[in-house]
Design an enzyme around this catalytic site. Structure first.
Site, PDB file in Angstrom:
ATOM      1  N   SER A 180       0.762  -1.203   0.011  1.00 59.56           N
ATOM      2  CA  SER A 180       0.096   0.007  -0.053  1.00 59.56           C
ATOM      3  C   SER A 180       0.864   1.323  -0.014  1.00 59.56           C
ATOM      4  CB  SER A 180      -0.852   0.083   1.252  1.00 59.56           C
ATOM      5  OG  SER A 180      -1.736  -1.077   1.517  1.00 59.56           O
ATOM      6  N   HIS A 229      -7.242   4.360   7.583  1.00 60.90           N
ATOM      7  CA  HIS A 229      -6.381   3.978   6.196  1.00 60.90           C
ATOM      8  C   HIS A 229      -5.688   5.114   5.839  1.00 60.90           C
ATOM      9  CE1 HIS A 229      -5.211   1.663   2.740  1.00 60.90           C
ATOM     10  NE2 HIS A 229      -5.945   2.394   1.957  1.00 60.90           N
ATOM     11  N   MET A 252      -2.198  -7.046   6.670  1.00 62.99           N
ATOM     12  CA  MET A 252      -3.194  -7.935   6.054  1.00 62.99           C
ATOM     13  C   MET A 252      -2.575  -8.568   4.711  1.00 62.99           C
ATOM     14  SD  MET A 252      -6.206  -5.193   6.429  1.00 62.99           S
ATOM     15  CE  MET A 252      -6.547  -4.225   8.066  1.00 62.99           C
ATOM     16  N   SER A 253      -1.218  -8.835   4.781  1.00 61.04           N
ATOM     17  CA  SER A 253      -0.897  -9.454   3.223  1.00 61.04           C
ATOM     18  C   SER A 253       0.460 -10.075   3.674  1.00 61.04           C
ATOM     19  CB  SER A 253      -0.426  -8.265   2.571  1.00 61.04           C
ATOM     20  OG  SER A 253       0.438  -7.608   2.909  1.00 61.04           O
ATOM     21  N   ASN A 285       1.822   2.864  11.742  1.00 63.10           N
ATOM     22  CA  ASN A 285       1.172   3.370  12.879  1.00 63.10           C
ATOM     23  C   ASN A 285       1.289   2.442  14.053  1.00 63.10           C
ATOM     24  OD1 ASN A 285      -0.730   1.239  11.272  1.00 63.10           O
ATOM     25  ND2 ASN A 285      -1.725   1.159  13.152  1.00 63.10           N
ATOM     26  N   ALA A 341       2.686  -2.469   4.462  1.00 64.85           N
ATOM     27  CA  ALA A 341       2.513  -1.507   5.531  1.00 64.85           C
ATOM     28  C   ALA A 341       2.098  -2.274   6.740  1.00 64.85           C
ATOM     29  CB  ALA A 341       1.599  -0.412   5.157  1.00 64.85           C
ATOM     30  N   HIS A 351      -3.658   1.277  -4.726  1.00 63.04           N
ATOM     31  CA  HIS A 351      -2.923   0.271  -5.303  1.00 63.04           C
ATOM     32  C   HIS A 351      -3.294   0.325  -6.843  1.00 63.04           C
ATOM     33  CE1 HIS A 351      -1.970  -2.647  -2.011  1.00 63.04           C
ATOM     34  NE2 HIS A 351      -2.934  -1.635  -1.338  1.00 63.04           N
ATOM     35  N   TYR A 388      -8.840 -10.116   2.028  1.00 64.04           N
ATOM     36  CA  TYR A 388     -10.122  -9.554   2.531  1.00 64.04           C
ATOM     37  C   TYR A 388     -10.666  -8.742   1.434  1.00 64.04           C
ATOM     38  CZ  TYR A 388      -6.996  -4.930   2.056  1.00 64.04           C
ATOM     39  OH  TYR A 388      -6.102  -3.996   1.640  1.00 64.04           O
ATOM     40  N   GLU A 389     -10.245  -8.785   0.111  1.00 62.57           N
ATOM     41  CA  GLU A 389     -10.846  -8.183  -1.125  1.00 62.57           C
ATOM     42  C   GLU A 389     -11.850  -9.557  -1.471  1.00 62.57           C
ATOM     43  OE1 GLU A 389      -8.585  -5.803  -3.912  1.00 62.57           O
ATOM     44  OE2 GLU A 389      -6.842  -6.884  -3.012  1.00 62.57           O
ATOM     45  N   HIS A 401      -5.434  -8.857  -1.973  1.00 57.98           N
ATOM     46  CA  HIS A 401      -5.534  -9.304  -0.612  1.00 57.98           C
ATOM     47  C   HIS A 401      -6.804  -9.961  -0.509  1.00 57.98           C
ATOM     48  CE1 HIS A 401      -3.838  -5.180  -0.672  1.00 57.98           C
ATOM     49  NE2 HIS A 401      -3.258  -5.663   0.485  1.00 57.98           N
TER      50      HIS A 401
HETATM   51  N1  HPA Z   1      -3.335  -3.713  11.530  1.00 63.86           N
HETATM   52  C1  HPA Z   1      -3.274  -4.388  10.464  1.00 63.86           C
HETATM   53  N2  HPA Z   1      -2.752  -3.929   9.289  1.00 63.86           N
HETATM   54  C2  HPA Z   1      -2.237  -2.730   9.251  1.00 63.86           C
HETATM   55  C3  HPA Z   1      -2.174  -1.783  10.006  1.00 63.86           C
HETATM   56  C4  HPA Z   1      -2.556  -2.338  11.541  1.00 63.86           C
HETATM   57  O1  HPA Z   1      -2.640  -1.607  12.447  1.00 63.86           O
HETATM   58  N3  HPA Z   1      -1.559  -0.733   9.853  1.00 63.86           N
HETATM   59  C5  HPA Z   1      -1.318  -1.033   8.360  1.00 63.86           C
HETATM   60  N4  HPA Z   1      -1.659  -2.244   8.012  1.00 63.86           N
END
Ligand code: HPA
Length: 290
Positions: A41, A265, A227-228, A251, A124, A72, A96-97, A94
């Protein structure tokens, strides 16, 4: 022929289908990259740095799925970086998609059939390790496959030995030599002050983690959560690719009920923007050493 809806019809891509995509690409570019990069991302701008580019939007490539996440781009870019031929996935798929794990990892098998030997994955992630700062780059030394624990491993189902073995060793998932190279490269370019090394845990998403979930992941020994990446690395190791993983801590996860911090996001994309250049420079300098 298996009945529609049976297990094998879910595993959509046979060896022949992957080969068909690879052969199509080989017929449409003269480049023969040995290194592939999956851009996470907001990290896709690495592909913009390539010289002598051939760009294939995913929708133009036979059997390629199409990415749906904002940030993306959704294209495969062949080109040269520091004189080396590479291929970049600008935008990944992903779980989740709604893609199944075989679809998420299908490009990796295609890379392998193109002759790629090394895979660099970037992503990320949220920092679980209390000593990490937003903007740190984490060299991934190992991974935790949470969806795998729940039965979602891309290698579930019939195994085609032309790709790899049935029971895959994962204790050497991330290449130690490449990690040393990455560390040296980071030192050379002066970004070792924000280089970390740790364990990446994949959750299915798309929800970010609850406070209780973050605490569980910390207890399990994870340093970052995202998530990847994990399924792609499983499949890359299955077909014998060497893997290097770099995760940008965008984060810090929330682990205290008193905290008013909330992950979103936009924050993730904003941090990526500020560090994308450092990460790109790291990858680009590293490429010359592989
Ligand atoms: N959690 C899950 N996926 C992420 C996060 C997070 O805090 N930050 C960036 N991708």
């Amino acid at each position: 022929m298996e009945a529609e809806g049976s297990f094998s019809s879910q595993c959509r891509y046979s060896y022949e289908e992957c080969k068909e995509t690879a052969d199509w690409l080989l017929a449409h570019t003269e480049q023969r990259p040995k290194v592939a990069i999956i851009c996470g991302s907001g990290l896709g701008s690495l592909a913009d740095l390539l010289g002598n580019k051939t760009v294939f939007p995913y929708k133009a490539i036979p059997r390629f799925p199409v990415s749906t996440v904002p940030g993306h781009a959704g294209q495969l870019v062949f080109g040269t970086l520091q004189g080396r031929e590479i291929v970049c996935m600008q935008g990944r798929f992903h779980f989740y998609e709604g893609y199944n794990m075989q679809t998420v990892t299908y490009p990796v098998r295609v890379f392998s059939l193109l002759g790629v030997e090394t895979l660099i994955v970037t992503n990320a992630s949220g920092g679980l390790n209390g000593s990490y700062n937003v903007g740190d780059i984490m060299l991934i030394k190992d991974q935790i496959n949470m969806p795998g624990f729940a039965g979602e491993n891309p290698l579930c189902g019939p195994n085609d030995e032309r790709f790899g073995v049935r029971f895959l060793c994962m204790s050497d998932a991330y290449d130690r030599e490449l990690m040393v190279l990455a560390r040296h490269t980071a030192e050379e370019q002066g970004c070792d002050s924000f280089l970390q090394e740790g364990v990446y845990c994949m959750v299915a998403g798309p929800t970010y983690e609850t406070i209780a979930e973050c605490r569980v992941l910390q207890t399990l020994g994870a340093d970052a959560v995202g998530m990847s990446t994990v399924p792609e690395v499983v499949v890359a190791r299955h077909c014998g690719l060497r893997v290097l993983g770099l995760s940008l801590i965008t984060n810090k996860v929330v682990t205290q009920y008193e905290s008013t911090d909330r992950v979103n996001h936009e924050e993730v994309l904003q941090t990526t923007k500020t560090r994308a250049e450092d990460l790109q420079r790291l990858v680009s300098n590293l490429i010359t050493k592989i």
